[in-house]
Design an enzyme around this catalytic site. Structure first.
Site, PDB file in Angstrom:
ATOM      1  N   THR A   1      -1.536  24.556  28.907  1.00 50.52           N
ATOM      2  CA  THR A   1      -2.334  25.594  28.400  1.00 50.52           C
ATOM      3  C   THR A   1      -3.166  25.851  28.989  1.00 50.52           C
ATOM      4  O   THR A   1      -3.573  27.216  29.101  1.00 50.52           O
ATOM      5  CB  THR A   1      -2.973  25.019  26.885  1.00 50.52           C
ATOM      6  OG1 THR A   1      -1.504  24.602  26.048  1.00 50.52           O
ATOM      7  CG2 THR A   1      -3.812  26.335  26.328  1.00 50.52           C
TER       8      THR A   1
ATOM      9  N   ASP B   1       5.276  24.050  30.951  1.00 53.77           N
ATOM     10  CA  ASP B   1       4.925  23.488  29.858  1.00 53.77           C
ATOM     11  C   ASP B   1       5.128  21.936  29.734  1.00 53.77           C
ATOM     12  O   ASP B   1       6.285  21.568  30.281  1.00 53.77           O
ATOM     13  CB  ASP B   1       5.546  24.168  28.589  1.00 53.77           C
ATOM     14  CG  ASP B   1       4.834  23.648  27.246  1.00 53.77           C
ATOM     15  OD1 ASP B   1       4.695  24.656  26.324  1.00 53.77           O
ATOM     16  OD2 ASP B   1       5.139  22.645  26.867  1.00 53.77           O
ATOM     17  N   SER B   2       4.120  21.218  29.371  1.00 52.62           N
ATOM     18  CA  SER B   2       4.369  19.807  29.606  1.00 52.62           C
ATOM     19  C   SER B   2       5.508  19.083  28.560  1.00 52.62           C
ATOM     20  O   SER B   2       6.088  18.040  28.710  1.00 52.62           O
ATOM     21  CB  SER B   2       3.055  19.018  29.631  1.00 52.62           C
ATOM     22  OG  SER B   2       2.943  18.616  28.355  1.00 52.62           O
TER      23      SER B   2
ATOM     24  N   THR C   1      -1.185  19.372  27.500  1.00 48.80           N
ATOM     25  CA  THR C   1      -1.676  18.287  26.601  1.00 48.80           C
ATOM     26  C   THR C   1      -0.465  17.423  25.998  1.00 48.80           C
ATOM     27  O   THR C   1      -0.777  16.366  25.399  1.00 48.80           O
ATOM     28  CB  THR C   1      -2.642  18.563  25.763  1.00 48.80           C
ATOM     29  OG1 THR C   1      -2.111  19.674  24.642  1.00 48.80           O
ATOM     30  CG2 THR C   1      -3.958  19.073  26.145  1.00 48.80           C
TER      31      THR C   1
ATOM     32  N   THR D   1      -3.636   8.175  23.664  1.00 48.67           N
ATOM     33  CA  THR D   1      -2.858   8.770  22.951  1.00 48.67           C
ATOM     34  C   THR D   1      -3.227  10.265  22.267  1.00 48.67           C
ATOM     35  O   THR D   1      -4.694  10.493  21.996  1.00 48.67           O
ATOM     36  CB  THR D   1      -2.319   7.850  21.826  1.00 48.67           C
ATOM     37  OG1 THR D   1      -1.099   8.293  21.096  1.00 48.67           O
ATOM     38  CG2 THR D   1      -3.390   7.985  20.789  1.00 48.67           C
TER      39      THR D   1
ATOM     40  N   THR E   1       2.712  -1.321  17.162  1.00 44.32           N
ATOM     41  CA  THR E   1       2.529  -0.705  15.852  1.00 44.32           C
ATOM     42  C   THR E   1       2.531   0.590  15.692  1.00 44.32           C
ATOM     43  O   THR E   1       2.131   1.701  16.448  1.00 44.32           O
ATOM     44  CB  THR E   1       1.178  -1.308  15.423  1.00 44.32           C
ATOM     45  OG1 THR E   1       0.858  -0.896  14.242  1.00 44.32           O
ATOM     46  CG2 THR E   1      -0.036  -0.888  16.054  1.00 44.32           C
ATOM     47  N   GLN E   2       3.045   1.244  14.519  1.00 46.56           N
ATOM     48  CA  GLN E   2       2.901   2.561  14.258  1.00 46.56           C
ATOM     49  C   GLN E   2       1.490   2.964  13.823  1.00 46.56           C
ATOM     50  O   GLN E   2       1.238   4.103  13.525  1.00 46.56           O
ATOM     51  CB  GLN E   2       4.050   3.159  13.394  1.00 46.56           C
ATOM     52  CG  GLN E   2       4.195   2.311  12.055  1.00 46.56           C
ATOM     53  CD  GLN E   2       5.541   2.720  11.198  1.00 46.56           C
ATOM     54  OE1 GLN E   2       5.393   3.694  10.350  1.00 46.56           O
ATOM     55  NE2 GLN E   2       6.635   2.550  11.463  1.00 46.56           N
TER      56      GLN E   2
HETATM   57  N1  ASP Z   1       2.549  23.020  25.247  1.00 46.57           N
HETATM   58  C1  ASP Z   1       1.371  22.624  26.100  1.00 46.57           C
HETATM   59  C2  ASP Z   1       1.665  21.733  27.044  1.00 46.57           C
HETATM   60  O1  ASP Z   1       1.711  20.563  26.886  1.00 46.57           O
HETATM   61  C3  ASP Z   1       0.022  22.150  25.279  1.00 46.57           C
HETATM   62  C4  ASP Z   1      -1.152  22.127  25.962  1.00 46.57           C
HETATM   63  O2  ASP Z   1      -1.327  22.003  27.285  1.00 46.57           O
HETATM   64  O3  ASP Z   1      -1.912  21.798  25.390  1.00 46.57           O
HETATM   65  O4  ASP Z   1       1.999  22.152  28.165  1.00 46.57           O
END
Ligand code: ASP
Length: 343
Positions: A16, A60-61, A92, A169, A280-281
């Site tokens: 992003t 996009d990740s 992210t 996380t 653990t979840q």
């Molecule tokens: N979909 C985006 C990514 O992971 C989200 C972001 O960067 O916040 O590339």
């Protein structure tokens, strides 16, 4: 004597931070790296030498694959002697997976590798991208009084906090506080100044030791999240299928799962040939299979405790250990050891 200017390499993978709105369909799409730097002229105020490389294509990740981690590890290792630190701009969505993976792939780091990104594109008026990038750069350049890197680790900097990559996380899809490190305190916090939590930061035993890069990864891992109503068919498919060498069990609380005989039968059968790792979840805390009878039954069936590993950390650790070791016994032994501050 004049102090040498810190030199940093920015590695842009996408996310992003570097996206802008496509007016035709209203979705966010990646744009060119030079445009990001134009959006953050403040970086020019640092007396650092800043170079940048961009992935091609930028992604996009949610499209990240282990090959991207291998490419990142390769860039860091080829450029290791030329720079004092590295800042990786990354989406992210999978940043915690990538930071976890790099922490295992880069052994003996003496320089910072700091992941950052943002929730709003860097060109948006209320963006968090500028602040995140500027502070990540400052941290990657920071040295102690002996001239050593202040944070020679793979970390994530986001929303004023620096956290260990393999402890982090994703917490929120819409808050600026997008990440958390539930089981250990941040390694640094950025306010008026950047305060480093020195006792928590891992340092190499020998600052002159060379970087060891482990690019081999074995991705034959499945993840089974235990839930009420889970059926023998689902558990059997995931645990006994031929496509996995290891399965991460995301269990309840301190590492508990159903005690039904069919469930434990499948666990025992799978544990005979596979690596079963219990995490653990819960958002925080970890696995201790000695507290409850249901946890103990898993332990006695051959399940390994992942302690307080995150799922991202567990996946990366398995990929790394299995990629480098053919013997499951040895993988199981090393899973219980703290290799990069991940437990
Ligand atoms: N979909 C985006 C990514 O992971 C989200 C972001 O960067 O916040 O590339």
């Amino acid at each position: 004597m004049k102090e040498k200017k810190a030199s940093l390499l920015l590695i842009y993978t996408g996310g992003t931070i570097g996206m802008k709105m496509n007016p035709e369909n209203g979705t966010l799409c990646p744009f060119d790296f030079s445009q990001i730097l134009d959006e953050v002229p403040e970086l020019g105020k640092f007396a650092y030498k800043l170079d940048a490389v961009s992935f091609d294509p930028i992604i996009d990740s949610s499209d990240v694959e282990p090959v991207i981690w291998q490419e990142l590890a390769d860039i860091v290792s080829r450029k290791y002697d030329d720079y004092d630190g590295f800042v990786i701009l990354h989406g992210t969505d999978t940043m915690a997976y990538s930071a976890s993976a790099l922490s295992f792939m880069l052994e003996g780091l003496t320089k910072p590798v700091i992941f950052t990104g943002s929730q709003l594109p860097v060109g948006a008026p209320r963006t968090d991208g500028k602040e995140n990038l500027i502070s990540a750069v400052e941290i990657a350049a920071a040295k102690d009084e002996d001239g050593h890197a202040r944070v020679p680790e793979v970390c994530i900097f986001f929303n004023n906090r620096l956290t260990r990559g393999n402890r982090t996380t994703k917490l929120s899809s819409d808050e600026f506080r997008a990440f958390a490190s539930p089981n250990i305190a941040p390694l640094a916090e950025a306010g008026i100044s950047i305060k480093y939590n020195d006792p928590a930061i891992r340092k190499p035993s020998d600052w002159n030791s060379p970087l060891e890069v482990h690019e081999k990864l074995d991705t034959r891992v499945g993840i089974l999240k235990i839930h009420p109503g889970i059926t023998p068919e689902v558990v059997g498919d995931i645990l006994c299928g031929s496509s996995t060498r290891a399965v991460i069990l995301e269990t309840y609380g301190s590492g508990n799962a159903p005690s039904k005989p069919w469930f434990l039968d499948i666990i025992r059968k799978a544990a005979g040939t596979k690596i079963l790792l219990n995490v653990t979840q819960c958002f925080s805390g970890g696995v201790n299979m000695d507290i409850y009878a249901n946890g103990k039954a898993l332990k006695e069936s051959g399940v390994i405790s992942g302690g307080d590993l995150t799922t991202e950390g567990a996946l990366a650790k398995l990929f790394h250990l299995m990629g480098n070791l053919g013997d499951n016994k040895e993988v199981k032994r090393l899973l219980t050891e703290n290799l990069r501050g991940e437990m």
